[in-house]
Enzyme design. Structure first.
Site, PDB file in Angstrom:
ATOM      1  N   LYS A   1       0.804  -1.227   0.000  1.00 44.24           N
ATOM      2  CA  LYS A   1       0.000   0.000   0.000  1.00 44.24           C
ATOM      3  C   LYS A   1       0.836   1.277   0.000  1.00 44.24           C
ATOM      4  O   LYS A   1       0.318   2.352  -0.281  1.00 44.24           O
ATOM      5  CB  LYS A   1      -0.943  -0.009   1.202  1.00 44.24           C
TER       6      LYS A   1
HETATM    7  N1  PMP Z   1      -3.407  -7.937   1.667  1.00 44.18           N
HETATM    8  C1  PMP Z   1      -3.498  -7.009   2.615  1.00 44.18           C
HETATM    9  C2  PMP Z   1      -3.017  -7.327   3.995  1.00 44.18           C
HETATM   10  C3  PMP Z   1      -4.078  -5.764   2.333  1.00 44.18           C
HETATM   11  O1  PMP Z   1      -4.187  -4.831   3.300  1.00 44.18           O
HETATM   12  C4  PMP Z   1      -4.556  -5.511   1.021  1.00 44.18           C
HETATM   13  C5  PMP Z   1      -5.209  -4.209   0.703  1.00 44.18           C
HETATM   14  N2  PMP Z   1      -6.514  -4.080   1.237  1.00 44.18           N
HETATM   15  C6  PMP Z   1      -4.458  -6.521   0.045  1.00 44.18           C
HETATM   16  C7  PMP Z   1      -3.851  -7.710   0.409  1.00 44.18           C
HETATM   17  C8  PMP Z   1      -5.049  -6.389  -1.339  1.00 44.18           C
HETATM   18  O2  PMP Z   1      -4.543  -5.378  -2.143  1.00 44.18           O
HETATM   19  P1  PMP Z   1      -5.457  -4.567  -3.165  1.00 44.18           P
HETATM   20  O3  PMP Z   1      -6.211  -3.540  -2.387  1.00 44.18           O
HETATM   21  O4  PMP Z   1      -4.496  -3.966  -4.132  1.00 44.18           O
HETATM   22  O5  PMP Z   1      -6.409  -5.517  -3.834  1.00 44.18           O
END
Ligand code: PMP
Length: 316
Positions: A41
């Protein structure tokens, strides 16, 4: 002098050696837990803030607002600290005291909302929208902001392509906002349409049904954090996804612990989900096809009182 922002991305791709029983092709892991804030992120926090500055939506002295329970909050807090913005994070009350403490230590101000479904005005995303609807406030809006999949299409995808010299059989990732899988998937498909894009989804999430049957699956509960859901996020692009595999909490957490102990990869629960799915893809792959690439989203430090706690694990 390079800034902290320059340390975001360019993460290593490493081969998994011990958790890959009976795989016909190698499984390569993209180590997003090694970003400065400990998650993938950081990339979208930087991209969202850069885009908002360029378009004039975010100006010196403004306050950034976001509805987040964790990783995006840490990423935004790093950039806000570096660039001098105030940061207001709205999170549901179910989020752990650990997470609240870290975000406060990073200088973020927290608004704790009641646990409520998306249709309810007390829901954390609805609260954030209302707070940001004032002059001098900017909503980062990761679930709808095109800068989220955009940075994965421009950076994460090309990094993976370069690190494998373009030889990839499949890419496997979970979806929270869907930014990662949609952006990386779009880039890789554009380079080579035969690369399979596979969603790793928790049992109980409705997204796998959308990919496999064309309609949202049954709604259930699960403990893996950050991925899956009961609604289709705005930046989730099912047209670039070929298949979906469902993984139980138990399998996800056992794999997370193995990644730590057996591979030295200090990752969180959604990495376990993604690696379980990636191993299944690699076990079924045609002999001689390209490696499976799997993305490890975040770091183990945020799960010490859950996945790495024996008493908690005994109740899963
Ligand atoms: N794993 C974790 C621990 C996350 O915090 C996130 C983001 N919400 C993701 C995977 C998935 O990423 P994305 O938002 O790009 O789909």
């Amino acid at each position: 002098m390079p800034s902290l922002s320059a340390a975001i991305g360019h993460t290593p791709l490493v081969v998994l050696r011990r958790v890959v029983e009976a795989c016909r092709v190698p499984v390569l892991a993209k180590c997003e837990h090694l970003n400065p804030g400990g998650s993938v992120k950081d990339r979208i926090a930087l991209a969202i803030i850069d885009a908002a500055e360029s378009s004039g939506k975010l100006q010196a002295g403004d306050t950034i607002v976001e509805a987040t329970a964790g990783n995006t909050g840490i990423g935004l807090a790093l950039i806000a600290a570096e660039r001098g913005y105030r940061l207001l994070l709205v999170m549901p009350e179910k989020m752990s005291e650990d997470k609240r403490r870290s975000l406060r230590a990073l200088g973020a101000e927290l608004v704790i909302s009641e646990n409520a479904p998306p249709s309810d005005p007390r829901n954390f995303q609805r609260v954030a929208e209302r707070l940001a609807d004032r002059p001098g406030f900017f909503l980062a809006d990761q679930f709808r902001n095109p800068a989220n999949p955009g940075i994965h299409e421009r950076a994460t995808g090309p990094e993976i392509f370069a690190q494998t010299s373009g030889r990839i059989g499949a890419f496997v990732a979970g979806a929270g906002t869907g930014g990662t899988i949609s952006g990386v998937g779009r880039f890789l498909k554009g380079q080579d349409a035969s690369i399979r894009i596979v969603l790793a989804d928790p049992v109980g999430s409705r997204l796998a049904g959308l990919i496999r049957e064309g309609a949202l699956g049954e709604d259930g509960s699960y403990l893996v954090e950050g991925i899956g859901g009961s609604e289709v996020p705005g930046v989730f692009d099912p047209t670039v996804i070929d298949d979906a595999l469902s993984v139980s909490d138990q399998d996800s957490f056992e794999m997370t612990r193995r990644l730590v102990r057996e591979e030295g990869l200090l990752v969180g629960g959604s990495a376990g989900t993604a690696v379980c799915a990636a191993v299944r893809v690699a076990q079924r792959a045609a002999q001689g096809s390209g490696p499976v690439v799997v993305l490890l989203p975040d770091s183990w430090d945020r799960y010490q009182s859950t996945i790495f706690d024996e008493e908690w694990m005994a109740r899963v």
